[in-house]
Motif scaffolding. Structure first.
Motif, PDB file in Angstrom:
ATOM      1  N   ALA A 102      12.946  -2.043   8.297  1.00 60.05           N
ATOM      2  CA  ALA A 102      13.404  -0.918   7.488  1.00 60.05           C
ATOM      3  C   ALA A 102      12.727   0.367   7.970  1.00 60.05           C
ATOM      4  O   ALA A 102      11.635   0.325   8.535  1.00 60.05           O
ATOM      5  CB  ALA A 102      13.079  -1.169   6.019  1.00 60.05           C
ATOM      6  N   SER A 105       8.836   1.078   8.103  1.00 56.98           N
ATOM      7  CA  SER A 105       8.230  -0.251   8.181  1.00 56.98           C
ATOM      8  C   SER A 105       7.849  -0.797   6.803  1.00 56.98           C
ATOM      9  O   SER A 105       7.045  -0.213   6.083  1.00 56.98           O
ATOM     10  CB  SER A 105       6.993  -0.272   9.073  1.00 56.98           C
ATOM     11  N   GLN A 106       8.437  -1.913   6.469  1.00 58.16           N
ATOM     12  CA  GLN A 106       8.161  -2.549   5.177  1.00 58.16           C
ATOM     13  C   GLN A 106       6.849  -3.326   5.172  1.00 58.16           C
ATOM     14  O   GLN A 106       6.370  -3.703   4.113  1.00 58.16           O
ATOM     15  CB  GLN A 106       9.325  -3.470   4.764  1.00 58.16           C
ATOM     16  N   SER A 112       8.796  -5.386  12.234  1.00 56.49           N
ATOM     17  CA  SER A 112       9.619  -4.467  11.448  1.00 56.49           C
ATOM     18  C   SER A 112      10.193  -3.362  12.330  1.00 56.49           C
ATOM     19  O   SER A 112      10.905  -2.492  11.851  1.00 56.49           O
ATOM     20  CB  SER A 112       8.793  -3.838  10.326  1.00 56.49           C
ATOM     21  N   TRP A 121       7.360   2.345   4.181  1.00 56.71           N
ATOM     22  CA  TRP A 121       8.707   2.265   3.596  1.00 56.71           C
ATOM     23  C   TRP A 121       8.719   2.693   2.135  1.00 56.71           C
ATOM     24  O   TRP A 121       9.549   3.505   1.720  1.00 56.71           O
ATOM     25  CB  TRP A 121       9.240   0.837   3.751  1.00 56.71           C
ATOM     26  N   GLN A 122       7.812   2.185   1.354  1.00 49.63           N
ATOM     27  CA  GLN A 122       7.802   2.449  -0.089  1.00 49.63           C
ATOM     28  C   GLN A 122       7.284   3.840  -0.441  1.00 49.63           C
ATOM     29  O   GLN A 122       7.358   4.258  -1.590  1.00 49.63           O
ATOM     30  CB  GLN A 122       6.992   1.371  -0.817  1.00 49.63           C
ATOM     31  N   TYR A 127      13.399   6.712   3.100  1.00 50.06           N
ATOM     32  CA  TYR A 127      13.355   5.394   3.733  1.00 50.06           C
ATOM     33  C   TYR A 127      14.079   4.361   2.874  1.00 50.06           C
ATOM     34  O   TYR A 127      14.866   3.551   3.371  1.00 50.06           O
ATOM     35  CB  TYR A 127      11.913   4.936   3.955  1.00 50.06           C
ATOM     36  N   THR A 131      17.609   2.377   3.721  1.00 47.02           N
ATOM     37  CA  THR A 131      17.659   0.910   3.688  1.00 47.02           C
ATOM     38  C   THR A 131      18.793   0.441   2.784  1.00 47.02           C
ATOM     39  O   THR A 131      19.566  -0.451   3.163  1.00 47.02           O
ATOM     40  CB  THR A 131      16.314   0.333   3.200  1.00 47.02           C
TER      41      THR A 131
END
Length: 156
Positions: A102, A105-106, A112, A121-122, A127, A131
């Motif tokens: 994602a 990067s998750q 990833s 990512w979060q 992002y 996704t």
């Protein structure tokens, strides 16, 4: 043993195996040099394995669908994902499509698509939105497919 298993599988599934020489020649012409050999080896392994499995998990990165400015990815994998789904259908296998990477990067790991000290990512709504958009594209692309039975939203 390997050759015998393949031959037995082909006898039992004669209606769905192999290509005509014209189809094989067309496939060879449509591929870049060296691609046909690796695809042929993969399909031979797939023929043998179909006696023992019913699902294939195919990991794919978000960059097959969406590359933002400045990202170092080359697109082209989507074509091969579609071909892999066609081959799986040909051999009566189901497919799990695994969104393996994602944006941001998750997990921070190289699997990833980016190696980072910590996942990002979060931390950025863009992002997450990108996704979500990729997952919707995958769902729309394979909507109604009897071959694609699952979409794994995000690996690890």
């Amino acid at each position: 043993m390997h050759t015998t298993a393949t031959a037995n599988w082909r006898k039992r599934n004669s209606g769905i195996t192999g290509r005509t020489s014209t189809e094989s020649a067309t496939l060879r012409r449509s591929l870049k040099p060296g691609e046909f050999c690796s695809i042929s080896r993969y399909k031979k392994r797939l023929i043998v394995l179909t006696d023992r499995l019913n699902h294939v998990r195919i990991p794919i990165g978000y960059w097959a669908f969406d590359v933002a400015e400045g990202e170092p990815y080359i697109q082209g994998a989507l074509h091969y994902l579609k071909k892999a789904v066609e081959w799986a259908a040909e051999y009566k296998l189901q497919v799990i499509i695994d969104l393996h990477g994602a944006p941001g990067s998750q997990n921070g790991f190289d699997n990833s698509g980016q190696r980072l000290p910590a996942p990002q990512w979060q931390t950025d709504e863009t992002y997450v939105s990108r996704t979500d958009a990729v997952l919707l594209k995958i769902a729309e692309l394979f909507k109604g497919s009897e071959t694609v039975t699952m979409i794994e939203p995000l690996n690890e």
